[in-house]
Design a protein around this motif. Sequence first.
Motif, PDB file in Angstrom:
ATOM      1  N   ILE A  90       1.014  -1.215   0.099  1.00 37.37           N
ATOM      2  CA  ILE A  90       0.104   0.030   0.208  1.00 37.37           C
ATOM      3  C   ILE A  90       0.939   1.159  -0.089  1.00 37.37           C
ATOM      4  N   THR A  91       0.869   2.011  -0.914  1.00 31.84           N
ATOM      5  CA  THR A  91       1.615   3.250  -0.987  1.00 31.84           C
ATOM      6  C   THR A  91       1.174   4.380  -0.055  1.00 31.84           C
ATOM      7  N   LYS A  92       2.240   5.328   0.009  1.00 30.48           N
ATOM      8  CA  LYS A  92       1.665   6.501   0.969  1.00 30.48           C
ATOM      9  C   LYS A  92       0.519   6.995   0.535  1.00 30.48           C
ATOM     10  N   LYS A  93       0.320   7.021  -0.824  1.00 26.34           N
ATOM     11  CA  LYS A  93      -0.830   7.613  -1.265  1.00 26.34           C
ATOM     12  C   LYS A  93      -2.094   6.723  -0.913  1.00 26.34           C
ATOM     13  N   ASN A 115       7.108   4.236  -5.103  1.00 29.65           N
ATOM     14  CA  ASN A 115       6.265   4.661  -4.011  1.00 29.65           C
ATOM     15  C   ASN A 115       7.009   5.990  -3.257  1.00 29.65           C
ATOM     16  N   GLN A 116       8.051   6.365  -3.896  1.00 29.68           N
ATOM     17  CA  GLN A 116       8.692   7.635  -3.266  1.00 29.68           C
ATOM     18  C   GLN A 116       8.883   8.692  -4.275  1.00 29.68           C
TER      19      GLN A 116
END
Lengths: 190, 190
Positions: free
Chosen positions: A61-64, B145-146
């Motif tokens: 699960i990405t930070k978004k 993801n970054q």
Amino acid sequence: MYPQLLAHIRRYVDLTSDEEKSLCEKMELLKLKKKTFLLEPGKLCKGNYFVLTGLVRQYIITKKLSEQIIAFGLESWWIADQESLFNKQPATCYIQTLEPSEVLFLNESNREILFKEIPKLEKYFRLMMQKSFVAMQRRVGFMLNQNDEERYHFFAKAYPDFMQRVPQYMLASYLGFTPQFLSRLRAKKT
Amino acid sequence: MYPQLLAHIRRYVDLTSDEEKSLCEKMELLKLKKKTFLLEPGKLCKGNYFVLTGLVRQYIITKKLSEQIIAFGLESWWIADQESLFNKQPATCYIQTLEPSEVLFLNESNREILFKEIPKLEKYFRLMMQKSFVAMQRRVGFMLNQNDEERYHFFAKAYPDFMQRVPQYMLASYLGFTPQFLSRLRAKKT
């Protein structure tokens, strides 16, 4: 006995029938419904999974807060959180069935026992890791060197059956673009 | 004998002194000037390289004709084109020294002989592949993801010495952004 697993191993190393028996006794057969979790973040990955039938995905699960697919596991593919296994640290990803699936689980402590009993299996798993590494390195190369459309066409050509089997939005996630972009690409072709 | 290599192997498997001797006899010591090519696209990768001193990079030329760094090899790291090795196909990348370097070369046919003589080395190289796979998978995760700035800060924190040693434009290439962007990030910090 699991002929599919043994056939896969036989492509890389030869086992005696006693060794095959010993190996199969250490495998645990899991019959799983669609959407079953084999691993979740925070839990320890306890071994490697070999897909007999069905389809499995590995994702973060990405930070978004969107799902980002790292890898798929098809028939006769191994899947695991190698970082969790290697460093004995909590997993950072999910592993989940996408279809009703039959999966063989090889617990890491059983794998260690097998390595002692059947040292040839070290070679088999070394080659499996090398193969996985090559696939991952190619993926890095594609991400750095191909635009979204080129990546899609390469993938469609290399894995046509797979493209049909995986839900659209997951394919988009794996390839690193939006489902909308994928729809536009597909529309272009027809 | 190569104590640095033996110390590295000892972290994973125990070798007898005879085995250590046999292993070291199979290694070829290369003393290389800065900017020496160990591998070029189109040539077959013939084995694995272990960096004793110095610094090595692995890179591709993108379709836009810019250099894209895939991996670095620092002291006590192994480096090779695993795809070329695994599939016995021509390499697609360059491997080149960035500093005057001492490198041990293990020819693949010598490695096969060693695997027969010293099966424990299968475990060592399996673990090396697993470690490399984990690093590559983390890299995919970061890329997905970054954002560029987060990637830079993660890397700067994790590998401070390395950041100092590698030329700026190569670091930018490795992290997947432009040298200009990297300069702006560095300027921000001061």
